[in-house]
Design a protein around this motif. Structure first.
Motif, PDB file in Angstrom:
ATOM      1  N   UNK A   1       0.832  -1.199   0.000  1.00  0.00           N
ATOM      2  CA  UNK A   1       0.000   0.000   0.000  1.00  0.00           C
ATOM      3  C   UNK A   1       0.867   1.249   0.000  1.00  0.00           C
ATOM      4  N   UNK A   2       0.355   2.300  -0.585  1.00  0.00           N
ATOM      5  CA  UNK A   2       1.053   3.575  -0.509  1.00  0.00           C
ATOM      6  C   UNK A   2       0.960   4.114   0.918  1.00  0.00           C
ATOM      7  N   UNK A   3       1.897   4.954   1.332  1.00  0.00           N
ATOM      8  CA  UNK A   3       1.816   5.509   2.692  1.00  0.00           C
ATOM      9  C   UNK A   3       0.493   6.198   2.978  1.00  0.00           C
ATOM     10  N   UNK A   4      -0.043   6.877   1.977  1.00  0.00           N
ATOM     11  CA  UNK A   4      -1.287   7.608   2.200  1.00  0.00           C
ATOM     12  C   UNK A   4      -2.457   6.652   2.464  1.00  0.00           C
ATOM     13  N   UNK A   5      -2.540   5.572   1.676  1.00  0.00           N
ATOM     14  CA  UNK A   5      -3.598   4.585   1.894  1.00  0.00           C
ATOM     15  C   UNK A   5      -3.395   3.876   3.213  1.00  0.00           C
TER      16      UNK A   5
ATOM     17  N   UNK B   1      23.714   1.050 -17.348  1.00  0.00           N
ATOM     18  CA  UNK B   1      23.070  -0.252 -17.400  1.00  0.00           C
ATOM     19  C   UNK B   1      22.832  -0.779 -15.980  1.00  0.00           C
ATOM     20  N   UNK B   2      23.816  -0.618 -15.133  1.00  0.00           N
ATOM     21  CA  UNK B   2      23.660  -1.079 -13.748  1.00  0.00           C
ATOM     22  C   UNK B   2      22.549  -0.285 -13.025  1.00  0.00           C
ATOM     23  N   UNK B   3      22.472   1.009 -13.286  1.00  0.00           N
ATOM     24  CA  UNK B   3      21.409   1.818 -12.692  1.00  0.00           C
ATOM     25  C   UNK B   3      20.035   1.330 -13.162  1.00  0.00           C
ATOM     26  N   UNK B   4      19.927   1.034 -14.459  1.00  0.00           N
ATOM     27  CA  UNK B   4      18.647   0.556 -14.990  1.00  0.00           C
ATOM     28  C   UNK B   4      18.271  -0.795 -14.382  1.00  0.00           C
ATOM     29  N   UNK B   5      19.267  -1.644 -14.153  1.00  0.00           N
ATOM     30  CA  UNK B   5      18.978  -2.951 -13.564  1.00  0.00           C
ATOM     31  C   UNK B   5      18.531  -2.836 -12.103  1.00  0.00           C
ATOM     32  N   UNK B   6      18.863  -1.744 -11.447  1.00  0.00           N
ATOM     33  CA  UNK B   6      18.470  -1.566 -10.056  1.00  0.00           C
ATOM     34  C   UNK B   6      17.057  -0.987  -9.899  1.00  0.00           C
ATOM     35  N   UNK B   7      16.338  -0.823 -11.009  1.00  0.00           N
ATOM     36  CA  UNK B   7      14.957  -0.355 -10.953  1.00  0.00           C
ATOM     37  C   UNK B   7      14.111  -1.382 -10.208  1.00  0.00           C
ATOM     38  N   UNK B   8      13.476  -1.020  -9.097  1.00  0.00           N
ATOM     39  CA  UNK B   8      12.690  -2.002  -8.319  1.00  0.00           C
ATOM     40  C   UNK B   8      11.484  -2.499  -9.108  1.00  0.00           C
ATOM     41  N   UNK B   9      11.103  -3.730  -8.832  1.00  0.00           N
ATOM     42  CA  UNK B   9       9.932  -4.322  -9.481  1.00  0.00           C
ATOM     43  C   UNK B   9       8.723  -4.141  -8.550  1.00  0.00           C
ATOM     44  N   UNK B  10       8.206  -2.908  -8.512  1.00  0.00           N
ATOM     45  CA  UNK B  10       7.056  -2.638  -7.647  1.00  0.00           C
ATOM     46  C   UNK B  10       5.810  -3.384  -8.113  1.00  0.00           C
ATOM     47  N   UNK B  11       5.724  -3.623  -9.425  1.00  0.00           N
ATOM     48  CA  UNK B  11       4.525  -4.231  -9.985  1.00  0.00           C
ATOM     49  C   UNK B  11       4.522  -5.746  -9.891  1.00  0.00           C
TER      50      UNK B  11
ATOM     51  N   UNK C   1      -2.479  -0.112 -10.505  1.00  0.00           N
ATOM     52  CA  UNK C   1      -2.121   1.225 -10.997  1.00  0.00           C
ATOM     53  C   UNK C   1      -1.188   1.933 -10.027  1.00  0.00           C
ATOM     54  N   UNK C   2      -1.449   1.774  -8.744  1.00  0.00           N
ATOM     55  CA  UNK C   2      -0.561   2.407  -7.761  1.00  0.00           C
ATOM     56  C   UNK C   2       0.855   1.853  -7.851  1.00  0.00           C
ATOM     57  N   UNK C   3       0.984   0.548  -8.093  1.00  0.00           N
ATOM     58  CA  UNK C   3       2.319  -0.034  -8.259  1.00  0.00           C
ATOM     59  C   UNK C   3       3.010   0.538  -9.486  1.00  0.00           C
ATOM     60  N   UNK C   4       2.234   0.725 -10.564  1.00  0.00           N
ATOM     61  CA  UNK C   4       2.811   1.333 -11.768  1.00  0.00           C
ATOM     62  C   UNK C   4       3.212   2.778 -11.510  1.00  0.00           C
ATOM     63  N   UNK C   5       2.404   3.494 -10.739  1.00  0.00           N
ATOM     64  CA  UNK C   5       2.746   4.878 -10.404  1.00  0.00           C
ATOM     65  C   UNK C   5       4.006   4.923  -9.547  1.00  0.00           C
ATOM     66  N   UNK C   6       4.194   3.939  -8.667  1.00  0.00           N
ATOM     67  CA  UNK C   6       5.426   3.890  -7.857  1.00  0.00           C
ATOM     68  C   UNK C   6       6.651   3.747  -8.758  1.00  0.00           C
TER      69      UNK C   6
ATOM     70  N   UNK D   1       3.277  12.651 -10.640  1.00  0.00           N
ATOM     71  CA  UNK D   1       3.152  11.298 -10.086  1.00  0.00           C
ATOM     72  C   UNK D   1       2.736  11.342  -8.622  1.00  0.00           C
ATOM     73  N   UNK D   2       3.212  12.347  -7.900  1.00  0.00           N
ATOM     74  CA  UNK D   2       2.817  12.467  -6.495  1.00  0.00           C
ATOM     75  C   UNK D   2       1.316  12.763  -6.378  1.00  0.00           C
ATOM     76  N   UNK D   3       0.821  13.677  -7.205  1.00  0.00           N
ATOM     77  CA  UNK D   3      -0.605  14.010  -7.167  1.00  0.00           C
ATOM     78  C   UNK D   3      -1.452  12.805  -7.567  1.00  0.00           C
ATOM     79  N   UNK D   4      -0.991  12.060  -8.594  1.00  0.00           N
ATOM     80  CA  UNK D   4      -1.747  10.884  -9.019  1.00  0.00           C
ATOM     81  C   UNK D   4      -1.724   9.802  -7.948  1.00  0.00           C
TER      82      UNK D   4
END
Length: 829
Positions: free
Chosen positions: A203-207, A367-377, A427-432, A454-457
């Motif tokens: 869950x997002x902090x707000x939820x 490339x290493x930075x891109x690989x460190x993208x978290x898999x929130x979804x 959708x929230x995971x995608x927004x994260x 993204x913060x407002x959404x």
């Protein structure tokens, strides 16, 4: 430059260790605020947001920065930094630095990050590590100059055994280890106990904060959560129930370790209030040895910390892979398993295009930075690898950034708030993911603009998700009422001026006079709860109203033709009548409603009955006077018999029923009859005083029969023949298929007698009928004149299409009355 070379005292390193509810995090925050600057790393974004808001309340938003993977709030000159452990900006120098939940150095996925902080992150003056007591041997081995501070739990934790979900005590947290299981348990609790809040790490902090607020405020008494609540989230939980003892850790489904059970169960009890834990649902009862470990906080020490080389070699891709597999040379450290970023790297370098681009040091770093993208979804590895590849191509392309053309369609795809809980969560995971990207200023054009979007959404979707969760898993009215049943003194209940009754802000019914009408519940649980809460809320007010009613003046009461008694215009009682009519001078009423003490209700009932008897004596004065004369014996002989029949019928009888008695009356008896306001007409004998509107209105309330409309027109006779009392109450006579006002019949008879058996249109119009009706009556009378029976009392001949046939018979000149023979006078001498 080291602290010694700069002439500064070395940083003090302290490890504050102990079980949950020892105040470790609170101590660290207070110590940090005692310094001019500080930084604290926390294991969850949710917990980071909680601590951030707490410090903002004390020091103001300008002094505090919040830095997580998906969110960055950094004022121009912050003094304190609240971060997730992975997002800590260690390049900033601060006086105080703390790491919470340091025992996560043993976590297979994130442990190497905590280990790196344990070994290298330091504040200039003070460093503090917070965690479980199981970390003491390992911390002493890895940080030789550490000062160990052990803290005891502030309250007692005890085992309560196994309980059904429907028997769990209030203020319980039920822990499950999958989203589907959390939702299923929350749904069951909603049906059986009124509702539950839902807390999950996804869950997002707000939820999450909105859901926790439901629980903390007492609006719901149950919390269904994943093991995320074990990571320092502070809530007023009295009991923790495990709905399962197995979890999927990202690689396999396994049994919970003893220290994990202790970490989660330790959330029960707050500050000095004791707590309990147990199992529920399908979970097996805990082993006695395991219970003893949890209760006494005795767990096996952490033997090794997960470690990964932090000094990576970006000269070539093989060098980068080789540096990731370097083994530690320090006792107490173990090389961590292959993490997601390393897995993505190994997969992407097999792509010829990626391998071609990744030949320079800068490209390899990208490339290493891109690989460190978290898999929130939580997508498949192939899908996440494609996303990482897209990011890498954009960062190494001509513009070197992710453009608006890349961000805009992805943002538009999730910029909608329709759908159910699962769709909103996705959708929230995608927004994260978009928020994480937007919070990398070196990745995106107009990073600040996309951060704001993204913060407002995220806030909007979070609010909608909270509403959906609440609508699905919380019955607000039932939970509010159940809370009211358990908090007698503080319950907010009241009755509005319009009679609306509320309990804890929820409408439970309507109070009209002394009658409470409860709203219908949506379930058996809600019905039971509603009744209990409503009774508790309105009983004191009903008691007060009953007292006022018993002492009320006559002007406050009124009665309607259907027998309803009104108190100040509000329906309060009902006259108990029968089809043949009740005694208006000895009335009996039924007080509406059922709440209130019996003595108070009886006093109110007697007050209404006393008023009714008094009003009956005024409105039906002629009938009462006649009755008293009969009962006292003032009337005797033939007048007494006529009076008795009038009283029985309610003041109106057919003249034919007493024709012989009337004919036999002496002159004195006739004067006696007239003195009691009795009128003997052509067709009827009645009390004209009872035909006044007030008297008729009052008399109708004592007859338990449908009301007959008041109209000068002819009224069709009901299918069920009306009783004499009902006809008397309405002043009507039955003429075959029609009901006719008694005075109308008598006027028609008088008019026909005065006009030699004929009626004119004008005469009928004077009786209240319209010109068209008068013409119809005249035509009917002409048609009937030839068909009248020869003898009085005989049935009229059938007449086709003549609705006024019977009326014509009734309005014929009355039969000749027999002449009374006068007694011969004796001759006098």
């Amino acid at each position: 430059m080291s602290d010694r070379s700069a002439g500064l005292a070395p940083s003090r390193v302290t490890a504050v260790l102990g079980p949950t509810n020892t105040g470790k995090t609170h101590l660290a925050v207070e110590r940090m605020l005692g310094h001019a600057s500080g930084m604290i790393g926390l294991p969850l974004r949710l917990l980071a947001r909680e601590i951030y808001e707490r410090i903002v309340r004390q020091r103001g938003a300008a002094a505090v920065a919040l830095i997580t993977g998906e969110e960055k709030i950094v004022p121009p000159r912050p003094h304190y930094f609240v971060c997730t452990v992975e997002a800590m900006p260690l390049e900033r120098s601060v006086e105080f630095l703390a790491i919470d939940e340091i025992q996560l150095v043993a976590d297979p996925e994130r442990g190497h990050v905590f280990t790196q902080r344990l070994l290298h992150a330091r504040g200039r003056f003070e460093t503090m590590f917070l965690g479980a007591g199981t970390m003491e041997p390992l911390i002493r081995r890895l940080v030789p100059d550490v000062e160990i501070v052990t803290r005891d739990r502030l309250s007692t934790l005890s085992y309560a055994g196994s309980k059904k979900l429907t028997r769990l005590p209030r203020r319980s947290a039920i822990v499950a280890f999958s989203t589907e299981r959390v939702y299923a348990i929350a749904e069951l609790i909603r049906r059986q106990r009124g509702g539950a809040a839902v807390v999950m790490g996804s869950l997002s902090p707000r939820t999450r904060n909105a859901q926790v607020a439901l629980y903390q405020s007492g609006e719901v008494d149950f919390l269904v959560a994943t093991d995320a609540i074990g990571m320092g989230l502070n809530m007023d939980v009295d009991h923790v129930a495990f709905a399962g003892l197995r979890k999927f850790d990202g690689r396999r489904t396994r049994w919970l370790h003893a220290h994990e059970i202790g970490q989660i169960a330790g959330r029960a009890g707050r500050h000095l209030r004791d707590g309990t834990f147990g199992v529920t649902a399908e979970a097996e009862d805990l082993d006695a040895d395991l219970v003893e470990q949890v209760v006494e906080h005795r767990f096996d020490p952490v033997e090794a910390a997960e470690w990964r080389n932090a000094k990576l070699d970006f000269d070539t891709l093989p060098d980068l892979l080789r540096s990731l597999t370097v083994t530690p040379r320090t006792s107490g450290l173990s090389l961590t398993g292959e993490a997601l970023d390393e897995t993505l790297l190994r997969r992407l370098i097999k792509d010829e295009e990626v391998a071609r681009i990744g030949r320079s040091r800068g490209a390899i770093m990208r490339l290493w930075e891109a690989c460190q993208l978290p898999d929130f979804q939580k997508t498949t590895l192939d899908e996440h690898a494609r996303l990482a590849k897209d990011v890498f191509h954009a960062l190494t392309g001509k513009r070197g950034r992710l453009t608006d053309d890349w961000m805009a369609p992805r943002f538009a795809f999730v910029d909608r708030d329709d759908g159910q809980i699962d769709q909103l969560s996705a959708r929230l995971s995608a927004v994260r993911t978009l928020s994480y990207i937007a919070n990398r200023p070196d990745w995106v054009h107009d990073a600040q603009g996309w951060r704001d979007k993204t913060r407002a959404l995220e806030d909007r979707l979070s609010d909608v998700l909270h509403e959906r969760l609440t609508a699905r898993f919380v019955d607000r009215r039932t939970t509010a009422l159940m809370r009211a049943l358990n908090i007698r003194e503080d319950t907010f209940a009241g009755v509005a001026d319009d009679g609306e009754v509320t309990v804890e802000g929820q409408v439970v019914g309507q109070l009209e006079g002394v009658r409470f009408q409860m709203e219908k519940g949506a379930s058996a649980l809600e019905d039971r709860t509603l009744r209990q809460a409503a009774v508790r809320a309105v009983t004191p007010e009903i008691n007060r109203r009953l007292g006022r009613l018993a002492a009320e003046t006559d002007e406050a009461f009124s009665v309607t033709p259907d027998g309803a008694v009104l108190w100040r215009g509000v329906l309060t009682a009902q006259i108990i009548a029968t089809p043949t009519g009740a005694d208006p001078f000895s009335p009996v009423v039924r007080l509406l409603g059922e709440l209130g003490p019996t003595p108070a209700r009886e006093r109110a009932k007697r007050r209404i009955e006393a008023w009714l008897a008094f009003e009956a004596g005024r409105a039906l004065r002629d009938l009462r006077r006649l009755r008293q004369a009969v009962e006292s014996g003032a009337l005797k002989g033939l007048p007494r018999g006529i009076a008795f029949r009038l009283i029985e019928a309610g003041g109106l009888i057919d003249r034919r029923d007493v024709e012989r008695d009337l004919a036999a009356l002496s002159q004195v008896e006739r004067r006696t009859i007239k003195s009691f306001a009795i009128r003997a007409g052509v067709h009827s004998v009645w009390l004209p005083g009872l035909q006044k509107p007030r008297a008729r209105h009052f008399a109708q309330g004592f007859v338990d029969a449908p009301l007959i409309p008041a109209t000068p027109d002819l009224i069709p006779t009901p299918a069920e023949a009306p009783s004499p009392r009902l006809l008397s109450a309405h002043g009507l006579r039955q003429a075959g298929r029609w009901l006719v006002p008694v005075e109308t019949l008598e006027k028609m008879a008088d008019l026909r007698a005065a006009n030699h058996g004929r009626l004119s249109d004008e005469a009928l119009t004077d009786l209240g009928w319209s010109a068209d009706q008068a013409k119809q009556v005249i035509a009917a009378l002409k048609t009937e004149r030839a068909r009248l029976p020869d003898k009085p009392g005989a049935a009229p001949k059938p007449v086709k299409d003549s609705p006024f046939a019977v009326l014509a018979v009734l309005t014929e000149a009355p039969p000749a009355r027999p002449k009374r023979r006068r007694p011969r006078r004796k001759a006098t001498a």
